[in-house]
Every structure is written in C-alpha cells, then in structure tokens.
Design a protein around this motif. Structure first.
Motif, short mmCIF file in Angstrom:
data_model
loop_
_atom_site.label_atom_id
_atom_site.label_comp_id
_atom_site.label_asym_id
_atom_site.label_seq_id
_atom_site.Cartn_x
_atom_site.Cartn_y
_atom_site.Cartn_z
N ASP A 1 -2.45 0.50 0.27
CA ASP A 1 -3.25 1.06 1.36
C ASP A 1 -2.75 2.45 1.76
OD1 ASP A 1 -1.10 -0.84 2.20
OD2 ASP A 1 -1.47 0.05 4.17
N TRP A 2 -1.50 2.75 1.44
CA TRP A 2 -0.97 4.09 1.73
C TRP A 2 -1.67 5.16 0.90
CZ3 TRP A 2 5.09 3.17 1.54
CH2 TRP A 2 5.43 2.27 2.56
N LEU A 3 -2.32 4.74 -0.20
CA LEU A 3 -2.92 5.70 -1.13
C LEU A 3 -4.35 6.06 -0.75
CD1 LEU A 3 -1.65 4.20 -4.51
CD2 LEU A 3 -0.59 5.96 -3.09
N GLU A 4 -4.88 5.46 0.32
CA GLU A 4 -6.23 5.78 0.74
C GLU A 4 -6.29 7.24 1.21
OE1 GLU A 4 -7.53 3.02 3.66
OE2 GLU A 4 -7.28 1.26 2.38
N GLY A 5 -7.24 7.96 0.68
CA GLY A 5 -7.39 9.36 1.05
C GLY A 5 -6.36 10.27 0.41
N ASP A 6 -5.64 9.77 -0.61
CA ASP A 6 -4.58 10.57 -1.24
C ASP A 6 -5.08 11.28 -2.50
OD1 ASP A 6 -1.82 11.39 -1.22
OD2 ASP A 6 -1.51 10.14 -2.98
N LYS A 7 -6.41 11.32 -2.68
CA LYS A 7 -6.95 11.98 -3.86
C LYS A 7 -8.02 12.99 -3.44
CE LYS A 7 -5.91 8.32 -7.17
NZ LYS A 7 -6.40 7.51 -8.30
N GLY B 1 -4.52 13.57 -7.62
CA GLY B 1 -3.89 12.72 -6.62
C GLY B 1 -2.76 13.44 -5.91
N GLY B 2 -2.44 12.98 -4.71
CA GLY B 2 -1.31 13.51 -3.97
C GLY B 2 0.00 12.98 -4.54
N PHE B 3 1.09 13.29 -3.85
CA PHE B 3 2.41 12.93 -4.32
C PHE B 3 2.56 11.43 -4.50
CE2 PHE B 3 6.83 11.73 -3.28
CZ PHE B 3 7.47 12.32 -4.35
N LEU B 4 2.09 10.65 -3.53
CA LEU B 4 2.26 9.19 -3.60
C LEU B 4 1.47 8.60 -4.76
CD1 LEU B 4 2.16 8.13 0.18
CD2 LEU B 4 4.14 8.54 -1.29
N SER B 5 0.24 9.05 -4.95
CA SER B 5 -0.57 8.56 -6.07
C SER B 5 0.06 8.95 -7.40
CB SER B 5 -1.99 9.11 -5.98
OG SER B 5 -2.67 8.63 -4.85
N LEU B 6 0.60 10.16 -7.45
CA LEU B 6 1.20 10.63 -8.69
C LEU B 6 2.43 9.80 -9.08
CD1 LEU B 6 1.41 12.65 -11.00
CD2 LEU B 6 2.72 14.15 -9.48
N ILE B 7 3.34 9.59 -8.13
CA ILE B 7 4.54 8.84 -8.49
C ILE B 7 4.22 7.37 -8.78
CG2 ILE B 7 6.06 10.38 -7.22
CD1 ILE B 7 6.29 8.26 -5.04
N GLY B 8 3.12 6.86 -8.17
CA GLY B 8 2.69 5.50 -8.49
C GLY B 8 2.28 5.38 -9.95
N ASP B 9 1.52 6.35 -10.44
CA ASP B 9 1.10 6.32 -11.85
C ASP B 9 2.27 6.63 -12.78
OD1 ASP B 9 -1.41 5.55 -11.20
OD2 ASP B 9 -2.42 7.33 -11.97
N LEU B 10 3.21 7.47 -12.34
CA LEU B 10 4.40 7.72 -13.14
C LEU B 10 5.22 6.44 -13.27
CD1 LEU B 10 5.61 11.21 -11.83
CD2 LEU B 10 4.52 10.70 -14.02
N HIS B 11 5.28 5.65 -12.21
CA HIS B 11 6.00 4.38 -12.24
C HIS B 11 5.39 3.44 -13.27
CE1 HIS B 11 8.51 1.24 -10.16
NE2 HIS B 11 7.65 0.47 -10.80
N ILE C 1 7.95 0.96 -4.01
CA ILE C 1 7.54 0.65 -2.63
C ILE C 1 6.10 1.08 -2.41
CG2 ILE C 1 7.95 1.20 -0.20
CD1 ILE C 1 10.93 1.52 -0.92
N VAL C 2 5.74 2.26 -2.91
CA VAL C 2 4.37 2.76 -2.76
C VAL C 2 3.37 1.81 -3.40
CG1 VAL C 2 2.77 4.59 -3.48
CG2 VAL C 2 5.04 5.18 -2.58
N LEU C 3 3.68 1.33 -4.61
CA LEU C 3 2.77 0.42 -5.31
C LEU C 3 2.66 -0.93 -4.59
CD1 LEU C 3 3.73 1.13 -9.03
CD2 LEU C 3 1.65 1.82 -7.82
N ASN C 4 3.65 -1.25 -3.79
CA ASN C 4 3.59 -2.49 -3.02
C ASN C 4 2.77 -2.31 -1.74
OD1 ASN C 4 4.39 -5.25 -2.93
ND2 ASN C 4 5.86 -4.76 -1.32
N HIS C 5 2.36 -1.09 -1.46
CA HIS C 5 1.55 -0.79 -0.27
C HIS C 5 0.43 0.16 -0.67
CE1 HIS C 5 4.53 -2.61 2.49
NE2 HIS C 5 5.42 -2.12 1.64
#
Length: 210
Positions: free
Chosen positions: A42-48, A133-143, A36-40
């Motif tokens: 824009d949620w990752l802006e400012g997450d690093k 990266g924050g949690f969302l960026s991290l799980i996106g790269d783990l995915h 879901i995060v990778l589909n959005h």
C-alpha cells in the motif's frame, strides 16, 4: 592431523566476516528495506508517474523505411539500435507492426515501469509512452529482480551466496567464544524455531490435498 587448523579456521572466518560485512553493507540494507516495502504494498500507491514524448525520427531511418515500407520487420535491428542509443531501451519484450499504417510498436518492460514505443513512418514521428516508478517501487522490483536484466540477476545470486557465507562465518566465530557460545546457540535455535512456529500456526496453508 586435522585437515584445517582451528586457529586458522577462526582467524580466516573472522577476517571473512569483517570484510563481507563491509562489502555487503549497502546490499544488506537495500534488500532489507525493499523487503519491508514489499511487505507493505500500500506504500506504493501513487509512487508511479506516466509520461509521453513525441519526437521526430532520424531522417536516415525514415528513408530506409520508405524504401522498405512493405517489409518493415527487416528494419527491426536498426530500430532497436536507435531506441537503445537514444533512449537506453534494451531487452524488448515484443515487436508488432501494422503494414497499412506503416507503424512499428515495441514494448519494453522496465523495473517499476514500462516503455511503449510507436514509430510512425508516415508522419516520421516516434511516440513514446512510459511509466516510471519512484524510489520505493524501484527498490521493490530490484529486490524481486523484476525486469532488471541478467547483470542484476547475478548481483542477487552472488550477494545471496555471500550472505550465507557471512552467516556461516559468524557461527564459526561464535563457537570460538566459550563465554557467549551457549547464549548464541540458544538465539540460533530461537531464530529457527520462531519463524517455523509462526508459519505453521498463523500462515494460511492449503490442507487436505495430496
């Protein structure tokens, strides 16, 4: 005589389905949420976050460098071992050096970030620039398995195989239940047809080329 007894097949499938669901609970949720995060994005802006660290190099490493200042590449193994032990940096992407300034530069890609280490053997300092990266960026790269190493690549492959087995055992259990079999089959067909129709009708595609 059938190769596999139906009762054995159903009981084995039911047991596998239950145990796979518990074993895969965390990974299923992780990959679903990260999908879901990778589909959005824009949620990752400012997450690093960017950072910088300057510390003194070990005296023994400096001494080795001064005796081999013209052949600093010979110290790459020791430099990599130092960075791995002190900062957990492994799997270097590239190493460069500047003979005139006695600099060795190492680039490390990381999930949701990077680390760039510059060892200055004249000043005796390590300059470490990094991005985390924050949690969302991290799980996106783990995915995606991006810069996650071989061990995590195995996690992705094995979990994918187990998820396929989880789905197959679910279908086997469905065929055991006569009352719900027809509804289940129709839902299976719907689950296949719906994304196929959406892809064919609404997903941009290149056409007219061979």
């Amino acid at each position: 005589m059938p190769l596999i007894n139906k009762r054995t097949l159903y009981s084995t499938s039911r047991a596998l389905h239950i145990y796979l669901s518990t074993a895969l609970l965390f990974l299923l949720i992780l990959f679903c949420v990260s999908g879901i995060v990778l589909n959005h994005v824009d949620w990752l802006e400012g997450d690093k976050d960017d950072g910088q660290l300057t510390i003194q190099l070990p005296t023994e490493l400096i001494a080795q460098a001064k005796t081999n200042i013209d052949t600093l590449p010979s110290l790459y193994p020791q430099i990599e071992a130092y960075l791995a032990a002190e900062h957990g940096l492994t799997k270097v992407k590239s190493i460069d050096w500047e003979k005139e300034d006695a600099l060795v530069m190492l680039d490390y890609p990381l999930p949701a970030g990077f680390a760039f280490a510059e060892l200055d053997f004249i000043s005796g300092e390590l300059n470490l620039e990094y991005q985390t990266g924050g949690f969302l960026s991290l799980i996106g790269d783990l995915h995606k398995g991006r810069h996650t190493g071989e061990a995590w690549s195995w996690v992705i492959d094995i979990s994918a195989i187990l998820m396929i087995l989880f789905a197959i055992t679910g279908m086997i259990i469905l065929f055991q239940n006569r009352k719900k079999r027809l509804v289940g089959i129709w839902l299976t067909v719907l689950g296949i047809a719906t994304p196929a129709v959406i892809y064919l009708c609404w997903v941009p595609q290149l056409k007219g080329v061979s």
